[in-house]
Design a protein around this motif. Structure first.
Motif, PDB file in Angstrom:
ATOM      1  N   UNK A 198       0.870  -1.103  -0.014  1.00 57.02           N
ATOM      2  CA  UNK A 198       0.035   0.139  -0.053  1.00 57.02           C
ATOM      3  C   UNK A 198       0.816   1.364  -0.099  1.00 57.02           C
ATOM      4  N   UNK A 199       0.468   2.418  -0.442  1.00 53.99           N
ATOM      5  CA  UNK A 199       1.100   3.436  -0.978  1.00 53.99           C
ATOM      6  C   UNK A 199       2.036   3.942   0.520  1.00 53.99           C
ATOM      7  N   UNK A 200       1.584   4.258   1.545  1.00 56.91           N
ATOM      8  CA  UNK A 200       2.428   4.906   2.513  1.00 56.91           C
ATOM      9  C   UNK A 200       3.493   4.160   3.093  1.00 56.91           C
ATOM     10  N   UNK A 201       3.193   2.867   3.393  1.00 54.50           N
ATOM     11  CA  UNK A 201       4.305   2.208   3.918  1.00 54.50           C
ATOM     12  C   UNK A 201       5.279   1.528   2.806  1.00 54.50           C
ATOM     13  N   UNK A 202       4.892   1.478   1.477  1.00 55.92           N
ATOM     14  CA  UNK A 202       5.563   1.279   0.196  1.00 55.92           C
ATOM     15  C   UNK A 202       6.568   2.494   0.204  1.00 55.92           C
ATOM     16  N   UNK A 203       6.089   3.773   0.027  1.00 53.62           N
ATOM     17  CA  UNK A 203       6.937   4.820   0.079  1.00 53.62           C
ATOM     18  C   UNK A 203       7.907   4.710   1.054  1.00 53.62           C
ATOM     19  N   UNK A 204       7.696   4.770   2.279  1.00 50.16           N
ATOM     20  CA  UNK A 204       8.371   4.835   3.467  1.00 50.16           C
ATOM     21  C   UNK A 204       9.587   3.799   3.432  1.00 50.16           C
ATOM     22  N   UNK A 205       9.223   2.606   3.029  1.00 53.81           N
ATOM     23  CA  UNK A 205      10.348   1.265   2.889  1.00 53.81           C
ATOM     24  C   UNK A 205      11.116   1.688   1.583  1.00 53.81           C
ATOM     25  N   UNK A 206      10.332   2.109   0.517  1.00 57.10           N
ATOM     26  CA  UNK A 206      11.415   2.165  -0.672  1.00 57.10           C
ATOM     27  C   UNK A 206      12.529   3.555  -0.611  1.00 57.10           C
ATOM     28  N   UNK A 207      11.828   4.637   0.118  1.00 58.23           N
ATOM     29  CA  UNK A 207      12.669   5.598   0.300  1.00 58.23           C
ATOM     30  C   UNK A 207      13.888   5.291   1.121  1.00 58.23           C
ATOM     31  N   UNK A 208      13.624   4.659   2.525  1.00 62.73           N
ATOM     32  CA  UNK A 208      14.663   4.340   3.326  1.00 62.73           C
ATOM     33  C   UNK A 208      15.704   3.402   2.457  1.00 62.73           C
ATOM     34  N   UNK A 209      15.187   2.501   1.601  1.00 68.20           N
ATOM     35  CA  UNK A 209      16.143   1.750   0.803  1.00 68.20           C
ATOM     36  C   UNK A 209      16.819   2.512  -0.532  1.00 68.20           C
ATOM     37  N   UNK A 324       3.011  11.545  10.802  1.00 68.18           N
ATOM     38  CA  UNK A 324       3.935  11.529  11.850  1.00 68.18           C
ATOM     39  C   UNK A 324       4.107  10.283  12.782  1.00 68.18           C
ATOM     40  N   UNK A 325       2.981  10.102  13.218  1.00 67.31           N
ATOM     41  CA  UNK A 325       3.153   8.647  14.143  1.00 67.31           C
ATOM     42  C   UNK A 325       3.327   7.541  13.251  1.00 67.31           C
ATOM     43  N   UNK A 326       2.806   7.429  12.001  1.00 69.33           N
ATOM     44  CA  UNK A 326       3.125   6.208  11.117  1.00 69.33           C
ATOM     45  C   UNK A 326       4.663   6.083  10.809  1.00 69.33           C
ATOM     46  N   UNK A 327       5.163   7.271  10.394  1.00 68.76           N
ATOM     47  CA  UNK A 327       6.547   7.258  10.097  1.00 68.76           C
ATOM     48  C   UNK A 327       7.472   6.919  11.234  1.00 68.76           C
ATOM     49  N   UNK A 328       7.109   7.406  12.321  1.00 73.60           N
ATOM     50  CA  UNK A 328       7.888   7.062  13.655  1.00 73.60           C
ATOM     51  C   UNK A 328       7.722   5.519  13.892  1.00 73.60           C
ATOM     52  N   UNK A 329       6.620   5.006  13.649  1.00 72.93           N
ATOM     53  CA  UNK A 329       6.607   3.680  13.948  1.00 72.93           C
ATOM     54  C   UNK A 329       7.361   2.807  13.154  1.00 72.93           C
ATOM     55  N   UNK A 330       7.460   3.178  11.720  1.00 75.87           N
ATOM     56  CA  UNK A 330       8.352   2.235  10.829  1.00 75.87           C
ATOM     57  C   UNK A 330       9.597   2.452  11.047  1.00 75.87           C
ATOM     58  N   UNK A 331      10.102   3.688  11.478  1.00 71.78           N
ATOM     59  CA  UNK A 331      11.398   3.950  11.807  1.00 71.78           C
ATOM     60  C   UNK A 331      11.889   3.166  13.074  1.00 71.78           C
ATOM     61  N   UNK A 332      10.867   3.027  14.047  1.00 66.11           N
ATOM     62  CA  UNK A 332      11.261   2.296  15.299  1.00 66.11           C
ATOM     63  C   UNK A 332      10.928   0.959  15.075  1.00 66.11           C
ATOM     64  N   UNK A 333      10.451   0.379  14.152  1.00 61.59           N
ATOM     65  CA  UNK A 333      10.036  -1.265  14.009  1.00 61.59           C
ATOM     66  C   UNK A 333      10.570  -1.941  12.837  1.00 61.59           C
ATOM     67  N   UNK A 334      11.886  -1.621  12.516  1.00 57.08           N
ATOM     68  CA  UNK A 334      12.352  -1.956  11.081  1.00 57.08           C
ATOM     69  C   UNK A 334      12.314  -3.522  11.165  1.00 57.08           C
ATOM     70  N   UNK A 335      12.263  -4.192  12.311  1.00 57.97           N
ATOM     71  CA  UNK A 335      12.512  -5.601  12.414  1.00 57.97           C
ATOM     72  C   UNK A 335      11.075  -6.361  11.800  1.00 57.97           C
ATOM     73  N   UNK A 336      10.156  -5.562  12.110  1.00 62.20           N
ATOM     74  CA  UNK A 336       8.802  -5.968  11.619  1.00 62.20           C
ATOM     75  C   UNK A 336       8.769  -5.800   9.997  1.00 62.20           C
ATOM     76  N   UNK A 337       9.236  -4.891   9.319  1.00 63.31           N
ATOM     77  CA  UNK A 337       9.434  -4.651   8.017  1.00 63.31           C
ATOM     78  C   UNK A 337      10.316  -5.605   7.281  1.00 63.31           C
TER      79      UNK A 337
END
Length: 355
Positions: A198-209, A324-337
């Motif tokens: 889905x758009x938001x987690x996909x963008x976060x993950x691809x950006x970090x990669x 903001x909460x969503x991005x913080x969660x993905x940054x702090x839960x890299x193992x889940x991703x």
């Protein structure tokens, strides 16, 4: 205290619902999930071991198993979230969407009706079948106006057509067989634990990669964004207070173009991430425009005034606070991703989640 059966409880919205129920109520929860690629028991780790949580790895198209579960657990409420939900996948493999979203809903309705008939009068008075659907059944809204509960259905994709079909089946079982139902149609959800197609987690993950951030067309498509925890509270409000046979639209009052969403994510990541991928000075440099997908609706927007005026629910998160909460969660839960990315989350088995 109630016993609530949740289909699709290992998915994004379903797992958020179950986490809330186990953490903030005394209800018992039966999670029925086939564990397709989008079902992730890692999202329910905090619930495993709780004596009020039960898990059944079952396909809702399996009538015998659905009947067994209803007989075994004797739920007071059924919340039906199990669905194939990704538009791109529905274009590539529409048959899976017809099977799960249409046939699966029929099987669940039929079994629920037979179960409902077996209940005594008091239990029948308390029973509810809550069908959770999407605003995509209404089709392309155009530049003006909002979707109301009376907006005619005009689905564009195999996904939205299959969900529209399931909505019609639920209404038919209400009107023809007097099954006590409520229906909700929600706008685009986002938040922690969302599968990264889905758009938001996909963008976060691809950006970090450091991968391209692909934008369909010019990115002008508009969606109304609803933070998943707000959606959970709306669902429980409808389950408890909703009028039988009624439909309630659930929206976040947060219309944004897709390109706006992506640029907002890039701006926040620019501030929060100092160790950027090699060659990237700003994450917005990764934005890449690609050919639009077939049948891509231009705009969805929900009129949520009915649930607000009749039942007293309204969203608490703005898009700015929620993202903001969503991005913080993905940054702090890299193992889940990482477990999603490498596929190790799919090694889950039935016994891991038994309550």
């Amino acid at each position: 205290m109630m016993k609530i059966l949740v289909t699709g409880g290992a998915g994004f919205i379903g797992s958020a619902l179950i986490r809330f129920l186990i953490k903030h109520t005394q209800h018992e929860v039966v999670n029925v999930d086939k564990l397709t690629y989008a079902g992730n028991l890692d999202s329910l780790t905090e619930c495993c071991g709780d004596p009020r949580y039960f898990f059944e790895q079952v396909d809702i198209c399996d009538a015998a198993e659905v009947n067994r579960i209803l007989s075994k657990y004797q739920p007071d409420k059924v919340m039906h979230l199990a669905a194939e939900s990704h538009v791109d996948r529905s274009i590539d493999s529409p048959g899976e969407f017809i099977k799960t979203n249409v046939i699966g809903t029929y099987v669940l309705l039929h079994a629920s009706l037979e179960y409902f008939k077996s209940l005594d009068e008091e239990k029948q008075q308390n029973f509810r079948f809550h069908h959770i659907s999407t605003d995509e059944v209404y089709g392309d809204l155009g530049a003006e106006g909002l979707f109301t509960e009376g907006t005619p259905y005009d689905p564009s994709s195999p996904y939205s057509a299959s969900k529209a079909s399931s909505d019609h089946l639920v209404r038919a079982w209400s009107r023809t067989f007097n099954l006590p139902v409520v229906i909700t149609n929600c706008s685009n959800n986002y938040g922690p634990y969302q599968f990264p197609e889905k758009l938001i987690p996909l963008v976060i993950g691809n950006a970090l990669a450091g991968k391209p951030l692909l934008i369909y067309g010019d990115g002008s498509q508009v969606r109304d964004w609803l933070y998943v925890d707000d959606h959970v509270l709306a669902l429980l409000t409808v389950l408890e207070k909703g009028i039988l046979g009624e439909t309630y639209n659930i929206g976040g009052h947060n219309e944004r173009q897709n390109i706006e969403v992506v640029k907002t994510i890039c701006e926040i990541l620019d501030r929060k991430v100092s160790d950027k991928p090699k060659g990237v000075s700003s994450f917005s440099e990764l934005i890449t425009y690609v050919k639009d997908r077939p049948g891509h609706d231009l705009r969805y927007a929900i009129d949520a005034s009915k649930i607000e005026s009749d039942l007293g629910w309204k969203p608490s998160e703005s898009f700015e606070s929620g993202i903001a909460k969503t991005i913080d969660w993905y940054l702090n839960n890299a193992q889940w991703s990482e477990r999603v990315s490498d596929g190790s989350y799919q090694g889950q088995r039935l016994g891991m989640a038994k309550g």
